[in-house]
Design an enzyme around this catalytic site. Structure first.
Site, short mmCIF file in Angstrom:
data_model
loop_
_atom_site.label_atom_id
_atom_site.label_comp_id
_atom_site.label_asym_id
_atom_site.label_seq_id
_atom_site.Cartn_x
_atom_site.Cartn_y
_atom_site.Cartn_z
N ASP A 163 0.83 -1.20 0.00
CA ASP A 163 0.00 0.00 0.00
C ASP A 163 0.87 1.26 0.00
O ASP A 163 2.10 1.19 0.04
CB ASP A 163 -0.92 -0.03 1.22
CG ASP A 163 -2.34 0.44 0.89
OD1 ASP A 163 -2.50 1.24 -0.04
OD2 ASP A 163 -3.28 0.00 1.59
N ASP A 221 -10.15 2.63 -3.49
CA ASP A 221 -10.89 1.46 -3.02
C ASP A 221 -12.33 1.46 -3.55
O ASP A 221 -13.03 2.47 -3.49
CB ASP A 221 -10.95 1.43 -1.50
CG ASP A 221 -9.59 1.19 -0.86
OD1 ASP A 221 -8.60 1.06 -1.60
OD2 ASP A 221 -9.53 1.12 0.38
#
Length: 416
Positions: A163, A221
């Site tokens: 990430d 997301d």
């Protein structure tokens, strides 16, 4: 003197020929080694991701139960190999700075979990971040890349989602940090697939493969909804599809455009997926995500509770004819041939010479479609198989029919 000079010239030529032969042999060896180098993620990874259901509480018991459910439901048989353990599994570092799992969440440790999955023919994916702390403010891997990569390898990890929370916004820093971890993984002694998760702002499709990634997220997301219309936040299914559709040239074996999680089966479940009005989708919308992600070569990873999923979700996840498109050996992402206010039409070639065609109705009502295959660049007559009905529906050079709101028809065309 002439004889001496000729002799020197002869020796010079012989020595140079030896040198040339050695160089040529080394060149051939390098070419053979390169050709034989294993391509990681030669087809898009498939599995289940912990985030939407477990969020900040991933744990050994529930992960094992989810793996068992993936086996019993037929998902593993259908090709879903991975359990992707997302953020919040970490317990800090030990006195030697080795990253460790939270002993309350994973009392047996990550290696034991990996062993459990491997015994079932599955693989383990894990999570870290290219900064000191993760998105959830847990221990991450910046400046510990080699040490963490070796730890992950020793545990038997097969995939790393990396990430980019708490990291600088510029592209060059991202490329450097991802490249550093990719190199560490290559030197870890284990094949570990590397998923770049910086959400798209730095356009990782332009550089992800060069720095060592096998996939890269194309958007932020995804949420459990069809589309973010007003720009108020939260990416929906079609937002991802629309973005990824323009990136076909960057996709292929070992380098995939990642559209994030499949949301079928969530039905508005409270949690990360319900943020930004993620209140659930229709069956047609969930089915469309599966269809279009397969056409676009996105990794396929479910995110609902497999232990409790309904028959609708199971049917969507285990459609082996749709999955076959995603896992096709040619690995060529579909191209969008038609884009109007109502229709998106995608075409992709397949390894055996067939073609796949997907017809999406973007409108909010049922529409009548008239598709002439020649207008899509397919000039022959074809046997047409509907991959959701699982039956051959005709032999023709066109297709006409109804498509409901946000439904995607998917056909496999075989030349006749």
């Amino acid at each position: 003197m002439t004889i001496i000079l000729l002799r020197i010239e002869e020796l010079f030529i012989k020595e140079n020929m030896k040198f040339i032969k050695i160089c040529f042999a080394l060149f051939l060896f390098a070419q053979i080694s390169f050709a034989q180098e294993k391509i990681l993620a030669s087809t898009p990874p498939m599995g289940w991701m912990s985030w939407n259901i477990m969020s900040e509480n991933p744990n050994e018991k529930d992960i094992k139960e989810m793996a068992d459910a993936m086996v019993s439901s037929g998902m593993v048989k259908a090709g879903y190999q991975y359990i992707f353990l997302d953020d919040c599994w970490q317990g800090g570092r030990d006195n030697k700075n080795n990253i460790i799992a939270d002993p309350r969440k994973f009392p047996s440790g990550i290696k034991a979990l990996a062993d459990y999955l491997h015994s079932k023919g599955m693989k383990l994916g894990i999570y870290s971040d290219a900064a000191p702390l993760t998105c959830g403010q847990y221990t991450a891997s910046l400046n510990f890349e080699q040490q963490d990569a070796k730890t992950f390898a020793s545990w038997g990890v097969d995939y790393l989602k990396y990430d980019y929370c708490n990291a600088p916004e510029d592209v060059e820093t991202a490329k450097k940090r991802y490249g550093t971890m990719a190199q560490a993984l290559r030197k870890s002694g284990r094949d570990i697939v590397f998923g770049i998760c910086e959400w798209g702002p730095r356009e990782p499709w332009n550089w992800g493969a060069q720095v060592g990634g096998q996939s890269w997220r194309t958007t932020y997301d995804i949420r459990d909804k069809w589309m973010d219309i007003e720009g108020k936040g939260g990416v929906g299914i079609y937002n991802v599809v629309d973005k990824t559709a323009g990136l076909a040239s960057f996709s292929g074996p070992g380098r995939w455009n990642d559209g994030d999680m499949l949301v079928a089966g969530l039905h508005g479940t409270k949690g990360p997926s319900s943020a930004f009005n993620g209140n659930g989708c229709t069956k047609a919308e969930y089915q469309s995500q599966m269809s279009l992600y397969s056409m676009l070569n996105s990794p396929l990873y479910a995110s609902c509770d497999i232990r409790k999923m309904d028959d609708e979700a199971k049917t969507i996840f285990t459609n082996i004819e749709i999955i076959a498109l995603n896992q096709d050996a040619l690995g060529k992402q579909a191209e969008r041939k038609i884009k109007t206010d109502i229709w998106d039409v995608f075409v992709r070639p397949l390894a055996n010479g067939d073609f796949a065609v997907a017809v999406l109705n973007k409108s909010s009502s049922t529409q009548n479609a008239k598709i002439n295959f020649a207008e899509l660049g397919l000039a022959d007559k074809y046997e047409i198989k509907d991959l959701w009905q699982h039956k051959i529906i005709g032999k023709n050079n066109k297709w006409n029919g109804e498509v409901t709101a946000h439904e995607t028809k998917v056909f496999r065309l075989k030349k006749v």
